[in-house]
Design an enzyme around this catalytic site. Structure first.
Site, short mmCIF file in Angstrom:
data_model
loop_
_atom_site.label_atom_id
_atom_site.label_comp_id
_atom_site.label_asym_id
_atom_site.label_seq_id
_atom_site.Cartn_x
_atom_site.Cartn_y
_atom_site.Cartn_z
N GLU A 167 -39.00 7.51 36.18
CA GLU A 167 -39.58 8.85 36.32
C GLU A 167 -40.96 8.92 35.70
O GLU A 167 -41.87 9.56 36.23
CB GLU A 167 -38.66 9.91 35.72
CG GLU A 167 -37.39 10.16 36.52
CD GLU A 167 -36.34 9.07 36.37
OE1 GLU A 167 -36.43 8.27 35.42
OE2 GLU A 167 -35.42 9.02 37.21
N GLN B 286 -35.33 12.84 41.38
CA GLN B 286 -34.09 12.94 42.16
C GLN B 286 -33.17 14.08 41.70
O GLN B 286 -32.59 14.78 42.52
CB GLN B 286 -33.36 11.61 42.07
CG GLN B 286 -32.42 11.36 43.21
CD GLN B 286 -32.07 9.88 43.30
OE1 GLN B 286 -31.33 9.38 42.47
NE2 GLN B 286 -32.60 9.20 44.28
N ASP C 249 -32.28 16.77 35.91
CA ASP C 249 -31.69 16.19 34.69
C ASP C 249 -32.32 14.85 34.31
O ASP C 249 -32.19 14.39 33.19
CB ASP C 249 -30.19 15.97 34.92
CG ASP C 249 -29.52 17.19 35.52
OD1 ASP C 249 -28.74 17.83 34.81
OD2 ASP C 249 -29.80 17.52 36.68
N ILE D 281 -35.57 14.13 34.58
CA ILE D 281 -37.03 14.27 34.44
C ILE D 281 -37.51 13.94 33.02
O ILE D 281 -38.69 13.69 32.79
CB ILE D 281 -37.48 15.71 34.84
CG1 ILE D 281 -38.97 15.68 35.28
CG2 ILE D 281 -37.25 16.71 33.72
CD1 ILE D 281 -39.42 16.92 36.00
N PRO E 159 -37.53 11.36 30.96
CA PRO E 159 -38.41 10.21 30.68
C PRO E 159 -39.86 10.49 31.06
O PRO E 159 -40.77 9.85 30.54
CB PRO E 159 -37.82 9.10 31.56
CG PRO E 159 -36.40 9.49 31.79
CD PRO E 159 -36.41 10.99 31.83
N HIS F 5 -26.20 16.39 36.23
CA HIS F 5 -26.64 16.68 37.60
C HIS F 5 -26.65 18.19 37.82
O HIS F 5 -26.45 18.65 38.94
CB HIS F 5 -25.74 16.00 38.64
CG HIS F 5 -25.75 14.51 38.61
ND1 HIS F 5 -25.05 13.78 37.69
CD2 HIS F 5 -26.42 13.60 39.37
CE1 HIS F 5 -25.27 12.48 37.89
NE2 HIS F 5 -26.09 12.35 38.90
#
Lengths: 325, 360
Positions: free
Chosen positions: A60, A82, A85, A87, A89, A129
């Site tokens: 990410e 994707q 949750d 994001i 990094p 998720h």
């Protein structure tokens, strides 16, 4: 006009923007050949090729950092994370770099980047998720934060975001990606960032919400209507910039406010709306501001239906708001 | 001290052909001296309280000048905060650097950053940030954009030994390898990340060898040898332009001074180590080469030093005579156009200034 789902509207917005402007390109994990895990980018690689629909390594910080570099060079990248949750990094890249590039360079280096990401619960996704992380981004100066709740807005807001010169965090309510279809204008349909919409006019209580919370809020408004209570439902659509005028106007009319979001309550976005009302509409208020939110726990798996605000909890708050004062 | 390669002894003969063209060497020396004198001046200005903070580069002048010398003005540079000599070679005016260090009305960054974080779009020298390594992946993204636009440039990113431990060293090299981005990763291994020696960052024998895990070329050079650095960068650039992908260059140098004006290297390293590296210093080596070749004499050097000092003094005087930053700029550039909330805050701020609640 075409009748499509929210995720199809996202796809349509990407398709139209890429066709209109060769500088628009996409990057993310599994967005090309696979068409995205939610199929948001389905068919785009076939139309625009792997140079403009870039399947990246699983990183990410790499996706967001590369998007920033591309934007500095003059492209208009749309990055997909994707699940929201995942994001974190990229948080350093978003907060330290993306949000601050224009400011720290004295305006020399704008960052024309959109980060799209599905957010929120209700899909049996458990801790990792399901999260609603909008407040982190809304708190950071230099980022716009936009959340659609229906297909037409998804297309209109995403198109505006892609052609906006500032970084936009575009959060997609994955729970309602396919829940409903709606009419979506063809062609270059844009909804300006920073304008709320009145989903359902009313006179007794104002209810402010966004994204996947709009359907249960509307359901609650219908339920209390039967009891003679008129709830005005306002979809904020854009948290930054925030349409403060629309919020104040509604509360000046109704004198009562309920704020709904699925993120945890403590320092959630609802706190900002409540503070705004305390600062600028206190004398219009007839009863305390109420919040219906997720609880201050990590997001649960087995109990998610009890965690997420539903029409019953929202209706309960509307009744309480109307009863008091 | 970790020593991965045998460095040439001081006074050893200049590198073989393919180094810096002899006619350029006096200019290279001039740029190195300017950087060193500027650095000395800034350290003293910081001690006098005339600038708030400073990050010195002494010991790294040769590596930086030689690297910048091998590049084209069309290349995009993504520096960290210690790239003074690179900035000077790119042409950033001295006065613009002082403007930034002071944060006055002449500062193109509008007084928003600590000293050393300058950047100028005009020179394709991107404004640095403080978190380490974040610029590495930007350089790769920009190189991917250049590929897409079919523009024959390279991007070069600068960082130190400590940064090879960061997230974006990994993401940057990994993306560059996968997409064969025309990027040069120029690592100045100055042996110390504030107080931590190079061997506390990684057990890898060299930093350059990390490149091989990403499928890209890694090169170790003596960073105190301007010819070796020039050659390595020039070769990496040629390769990248020809579509041969990225290169990681580890230039082994030494930070002769502190990390910044906020630390004292005596606390964490020895005088013996310092002395050993001082003997290898690139400035002394280029000076010796020029004295030998007749490109420099004691007299011409004295004149050069005098003129460089005068240039620095004049730029400083101009910057110190420039007005302070206008407070109302505080709210500019958060977004292209301010949000209603920012307009409201600006109005309140202006009122506070007018009424004297806030004093500039």
């Amino acid at each position: 006009m075409t009748e499509i789902t929210l995720v199809q509207a996202v796809n349509r917005a990407l398709f139209d923007a890429m066709r209109a402007d060769p500088d628009v390109l996409l990057l993310g994990e599994d967005i090309g050949v696979n068409g995205g895990v939610f199929r948001a980018t389905e068919g785009l690689i076939k139309e625009f090729g792997p140079e403009r629909v870039v399947d990246t390594p699983l990183s990410e910080t790499g996706i967001v950092g590369a998007a920033i570099g591309m934007a500095l060079y003059g492209l208009k990248p749309v990055a997909e994370i994707q699940f929201l949750d995942f994001i974190y990094p990229a948080f350093d890249q978003i907060v330290s770099e993306l949000a601050k590039f224009r400011y720290r360079s004295g305006g020399q280096y704008p960052c024309h980047v959109v980060i799209r990401s599905p957010y929120g619960g209700g899909i049996k996704g458990g801790l990792y998720h399901s999260q609603s992380a909008e407040a982190y981004f809304a708190h950071t100066a230099g980022l716009k934060v936009v959340i659609p709740s229906n297909p037409a807005d998804a297309k209109g807001l995403l198109t505006s975001a892609i052609f906006d010169p500032d970084p936009v965090i575009f959060l997609e309510p994955k729970r309602i990606y396919r829940a409903v279809t709606g009419e979506v204008p063809d062609g270059d349909h844009r909804v300006p960032l920073g304008s709320a919409s009145i989903v359902r006019p009313g006179s007794d209580v104002s209810v402010f919400a966004y994204g996947a919370m709009i359907p249960p809020v509307v359901e609650a408004a219908k339920a209390v209507q039967a009891e003679g209570l008129s709830a005005e439902v306002i979809d904020l659509r854009s948290l930054v910039p925030l349409d403060e005028a629309a919020i104040l106007k509604s509360v000046e009319k109704t004198g009562r406010a309920v704020i709904v979001h699925e993120a945890p309550r403590f320092v959630g976005f609802g706190a900002e709306v409540a503070a705004l009302l305390a600062e600028k509409a206190l004398y219009s208020l007839k009863s305390p501001v109420r919040r219906v939110t997720g609880y201050d726990t990590p997001f649960p798996y087995a109990l998610e239906n009890l965690y997420l605000p539903n029409a019953e909890r929202i209706a309960h708050a509307i009744r309480a708001s109307a009863r008091e004062g | 001290m970790s020593q991965a390669v045998e460095l040439p002894k001081p006074g050893s003969p200049p590198s073989d052909a393919g180094g810096i063209p002899p006619e350029d060497l006096p200019k290279v020396y001039r740029a190195m001296l300017l950087a060193r004198l500027m650095d000395e001046r800034c350290l003293s200005l910081q001690r006098q309280g005339r600038i708030g903070f400073y990050v010195p580069l002494q010991g790294q002048e040769g590596a930086q000048v030689a690297c910048a010398w091998a590049l084209d003005p069309s290349d995009w540079l993504f520096p960290a905060y210690r790239e003074l000599a690179v900035a000077l070679v790119r042409g950033l005016p001295l006065v613009s650097l002082f403007d930034q260090f002071i944060g006055n009305a002449g500062d193109v960054l509008k007084g928003r950053q600590m000293p050393n974080h300058y950047g100028a779009r005009e020179y394709r020298f991107v404004t640095a940030s403080s978190p380490v390594g974040t610029q590495i992946i930007h350089a790769v993204g920009a190189a991917m954009a250049a590929q897409r636009k079919k523009e024959r440039i390279v991007t070069v990113t600068f960082f130190g030994d400590g940064t090879t431990s960061s997230n974006d060293f990994h993401s940057g090299l990994n993306f560059a390898g996968v997409f064969q981005a025309p990027t040069i990763f120029f690592c100045q291994n100055n042996q110390w990340a504030i107080s931590m020696p190079r061997e506390r960052q990684t057990r890898s024998k060299t930093l350059a060898m990390k490149a091989s895990a990403y499928g890209i070329e890694g090169v170790v050079v003596d960073g105190e040898d301007v010819h070796a650095v020039y050659r390595a960068v020039r070769d990496a650039r040629r390769k990248a332009i020809a579509g041969g992908g990225p290169t990681l260059i580890e230039a082994q140098v030494y930070r002769l001074g502190p990390h910044s004006t906020s630390d004292d290297p005596k606390r964490y390293r020895t005088d013996a180590e310092l002395a050993e590296w001082k003997a290898r210093d690139s400035v002394g080596r280029v000076r010796q080469e020029l004295l030998t070749s007749g490109g420099l004499t004691e007299e011409s050097e004295a004149k050069l030093l005098e003129s460089l000092r005068a240039e620095i003094a004049m730029a400083l005087k101009e910057a110190e005579g420039t007005a302070p930053i206008d407070p109302s700029t505080l709210f500019d550039d958060v977004f292209e156009r301010p949000t209603p909330r920012l307009d409201e805050e600006r109005a309140e701020f202006s009122k506070f200034l007018t009424e004297g609640v806030l004093k500039p």
